[in-house]
Design a protein around this motif. Sequence first.
Motif, PDB file in Angstrom:
ATOM      1  N   THR A 120       0.834  -1.198   0.000  1.00 26.62           N
ATOM      2  CA  THR A 120       0.000   0.000   0.000  1.00 26.62           C
ATOM      3  C   THR A 120       0.871   1.250   0.000  1.00 26.62           C
ATOM      4  O   THR A 120       0.597   2.226  -0.713  1.00 26.62           O
ATOM      5  N   MET A 131       0.398   3.453  -3.073  1.00 23.43           N
ATOM      6  CA  MET A 131      -0.386   4.648  -2.788  1.00 23.43           C
ATOM      7  C   MET A 131       0.475   5.819  -2.353  1.00 23.43           C
ATOM      8  O   MET A 131       0.047   6.961  -2.415  1.00 23.43           O
ATOM      9  N   SER A 141      -7.135   2.626  -4.581  1.00 21.69           N
ATOM     10  CA  SER A 141      -6.582   2.497  -3.230  1.00 21.69           C
ATOM     11  C   SER A 141      -6.641   1.053  -2.753  1.00 21.69           C
ATOM     12  O   SER A 141      -5.984   0.688  -1.807  1.00 21.69           O
TER      13      SER A 141
END
Lengths: 637, 702
Positions: free
Chosen positions: B189, B193, B357
């Motif tokens: 992540t 992200m 996401s």
Amino acid sequence: MVQWTPNTDTDLPSCPSSPPSPDALNKLLFPTNRELREKLFDLLKEPLFRRRTDISVRQHRELTTARIKRLHQEGVFRNTIALQKPEGSRRYDNVIAVLTLLDHSLEVKLGVSFGLFGATVHKLGSKQQRDFWIPRLENFEAFGCFALTELGHGSNVRGIETRATYLPETRQFEIHTPNETAQKYWIGGAADSATHSVVFAKLTIRGIDYGIHVFIVRLRRPDGTIEPGIRIADCGEKAGLNGVDNGRIWFTHVRIPREDMLSGLSQVAPDGTYSSSIPSANARFGVMLAALTGGRVGIASNAIGTAMLGLTIAIRYSFQRRAFAPSEGSLEVPLLFYTSQQRQLMIPLATSFVYGFCARDLSDDWYRAIESGSVSKRTHVVSAGYKALFTWFMQDALQAAREACGGQGYKSDNVIAPLKADRDVMLTFEGANTVMMLQVGKTLLAEFGSATRNSGRYDENSILSALNAIPRKSGSTKQLDSAFFRSTFLRLEKEQVVALGNQYSKALKKRGGSEFHAWNDCLEQAEKAARAHMCRVIHETFECHVKKAYEIDEHSADALGLCGQLWGANSIQQNADFLRLRCISINDATVIAGGVGDLCEKMTAIAKHLVEGIGIPQHLLAPIAVNYVKHNSRARL
Amino acid sequence: MARLSAVNPKELPLHSARGGPIFFQAHALQASSGPPLSAANQTLFDRAAREFSVTDTPRVPPNHLKWVQDAENNPDQFPDGVVCATPLFNISVMRRLLDNNHIELRDRLYQLFKHPDFHPRYGLSLAEERAHVMKMWKRVAALGFMQNSLSAGTVEGRQRYDAVIESCGMLSHSLDIKMSVHYGLFGATIKLMGDDEQAARWMPLLERCEMLGCFALTELGHGSNARAVETVAKYQPSSRTFIIYTPTDSAQKYWIGGAFQTARWTVCFAQLTVGSVCHGVHPFLVRIRNDDGSVAKGITLADCGHKCGLNGVDNGRIWFDNVSVPLGHMLRRYSQVSPDGVYTSKFSSPDERFGASLASLSGGRISVASGCLNQAKIGLTIAIRYALSRRAFGPRDGEEVRLLDYQSHQYRLIPALATTYSMQIVLNDLHQKWHRQELGKQLHVWSSGFKALMTWHSLATLQEAREACGGQGYKSENRIGPIKNGHDVAVTYEGDNHILLQAVTKTVLPEFIRGVRNGVFQGHFAYLNERGALQRADLSVMDARSLEYAEIVFRRREGAVFAKLAKQLEKMRQSGMSALEAFNNSAIVVEEAARAHTELIMLELLQRRLKSLDAEGQHDIVHALQMCATLYTLKCMDSSTVFVRSGALPATEADRVHNLLLSCCKEMRPYVLDFVKAFGIPAHLLAPIAFDYVGHNSRARL
């Protein structure tokens, strides 16, 4: 305890104006020993009976023993098996049906002593032996185990190797384990608690083999020390059922008095003369294993109780848990709004009602059989078939329930997943399910053979006599009425049995007459025939209950009728053989596939009443079945 | 593989050595390019491990070492007549094909798992099990394989990451989950992200385990519907911080792996609010514990408690009480907030933003599918080997017969074996595309469909394997029972299987409908442009073993089910139902459609792979895989009513398929031992019943 407030959302299928009454349903499901059940449910509120997670094998075993003690102290077992009468057995089964909702280990540990040890003595012992042992079991003056299975021999009981040799000079039997595969294995209660065991061994007198007989052997003295010549080891940690101390036993020339062979059917005189009221060794062998039939009857019935527990929890959760909103900003809808969730839970719920009534019929047959002393072919077949089908169903139902609750279903607190792990063993113990189905199939093949020799007609008493007159397609596919199911199930049964018969005779020719190998070529078909037969029997049995229910409470009977329809429609739509063997048309199949969805919706509308009708008290359920947010709230940390 | 006795744990090189075996030299080029484990790392791990206060009691099942040694000395101690005289294929070539990459790395980890710290333990308490997993992770981490893996952003890095996770999964599901949460969910992540600067700052730290993390998405009240999470992150321009808080009890973060005891950091998904505008779900890096283990200010942690399996992972619950998070800790590759509170995003719609996401979940789903197939392999290897040595029943006066020579037993295990092979080949393809980052929308569809079908397959296989071993399958030391309990969770986490299937249909259906409207189908559905020929094809003259046969049937089914669904939805919409209602009321057909689509995709990938292997000259391998593929497709066609009901398969053909299925099982039977050997699972990761079960249970070993 917080009361359960299921969602009465308008998003859910609306409840019919005259729903079934939970009370009436409950009485239909559990007609006897109702007071005893209530009393037991109350007793299970004591802290000792709270559900535990994260306990060690040792703790679980100790807990199980402590619970048995407490139950005994309350006289729960009084007048059960010692009565040696149907009402005693029924009482015992009701006790077990309640305890099974708490812990499988508790049920099994009791079942081994009361059920397996007790029933073996009852069935095979002399009057004197029965009157000596059975009251002692009920009073826990003796705790029995059942030493049949060996490391190398499970389903094939006939292959066991433990020996019992009669010694006329001392009037004793010598029990001996000749090799490693002959060690007794998986013996519940043997590892650290049982005082006595019924031991299955091959009897030899003066070099002549008389086949398997049963002997009572003391394993432990009152002070807990193990008898000389006996070696015991632990089977160790299992994937569940860790409250039961399964053990392994070796016998090294252990001598026991002549009187300790169970002598109801066969006796050995002091001089070594053998006599038996059943001369055929084959027939004798069948009777020896009668206790197992009783075990299967119990397993079938408790499997349904277990499925109902898991489903109750999942359905109650699905009423309150919400997910996804129909439109931006609106409230999320309860899980049971979703037709996929409905299908996941309503089919097993309906099935559990259908099977529940069938299981009770089987128990009643069994009580009659114990009293009359003879077990009918039908009871044999049905007990094997139900044991397999109902335990497989239970496992599927619990899996569906666990998945329907998502991660919460995986938490030990929420009961379902550990329940599933604990119960998994039921699929293979007391006769592996596949072997059970093949036993049914073998009987069907024999019946088919007799009919063939009788110009294709089944005898009036044959379990297949219904195949003599198969109604042409009758009833209505659209209505999914009883006549439709009956004719469809009968047709499939006929097709499968005939296919089995034909396949077998072809295989027999190909295999040069070897029955064993010919049969092995037909196993898959034999299972199919067995399933088709059981399906028709279940339908028949359940329809009788629905009819009877109409005499008692119309709304409940309607609800049961709905359960039967959904079970029936689902049985057809998940089995490709109905189409493959042209028992239904493609058009029928399409109608039925759509019908399942509609029936699920109707079931959802009364699911709350059905679940309340099952009537499992809240203290035996799980936090997610009550109020999952409150239970998880920060205030409760 | 070296014998157990030859392995002295002290001799196992714990860190990369350029003089090691060949694989390691090649590997070292990438793996050791990061700095060696730092002192800081060691202490953090030590400290984290110490917090698991219980000492790890090694309750190793009795005689574990003895049976492993026996197995290695004499792996094929079966009764006569088991192994076929003419092997079909080269086992090690097949193994390389199945494992696909980093074979030596996998073997090196398997070798490490002989160390006493990795010996199996059963009957551990929750606390003991967690401590044990921590200890194992530490040892694996010390090898340094994870450094420069996901952070590198290369094919090799991603492959290496997966190879480590998969190998660990062979040993312990808790271990692989604990690691995937940290490196995979938390790490990926940040990588995906976070912007380059954020990734460069944090990735090396977390790959060296100097920053232990978890992934806080799921809330008590919101699992599958992740968009509905309630946790709030409110931007405060005055302090240039986000204030994160848990508004209700249903908003507590729940099931967060590693949160209860291990993680110091979390990526927390929260509704970003700037001024009075909510911009939807965004990820924030939040400290939940200080490095000394004390809980960070404003954080409340609680335990999720005992589970049916996977108890080595400390799943936890988190509440945030106005926790202040610096502006720079919002992961800002795609969206950001300027210091003065202006929100900008590279995506125009909240939908797209949300999809991006959760991108790390797609990779997660592939990992889950792959881990599950591996469990099926373990279960099958154990059950098949046991079925080759265990006997029961037999002809009168003859020897008892081996379990695997019963038709019912073959039917139980062999199609499952063939399916596992077929799925692995297909999954490798998807995996490769994922490693090369080649897929767009397909990634979502395939990973969802594959995850659902493969996890269900794995669970069903483990159930069959457990039953096929009878009571022995239920004994913990024989692995199958506990593995099944541990992997059950896979069918609902990383996306509930039913919901994933619905997502497949939801994504694919519009493409079908466009084709219907335009009269011309494109892409996947292009075969429908020749639907006349497809319908006319005469199956009865075709070889039902051929994949062309299966292709016709699978295509007909997909076409029929999608047509039915489209019609049904249209009718419902016309009768005034909302889209959600219509879709919901068609859920059964929706799932049938997803299954039809996914199984057709799998078949196509399988065909393509067989062709390419054939072109490479791997004829033996192709022959063996063809056997598997045939059995797999026959099994699909035989077990679902949809084929006949939808008109894809005439009833006479269904008969033929059914009979052929049984004879194919029998044909494959002589080769099964080689097939399971090619899974490449060493003895110490199998079970005593897979070898000499009598010797292991003998009195002499008490």
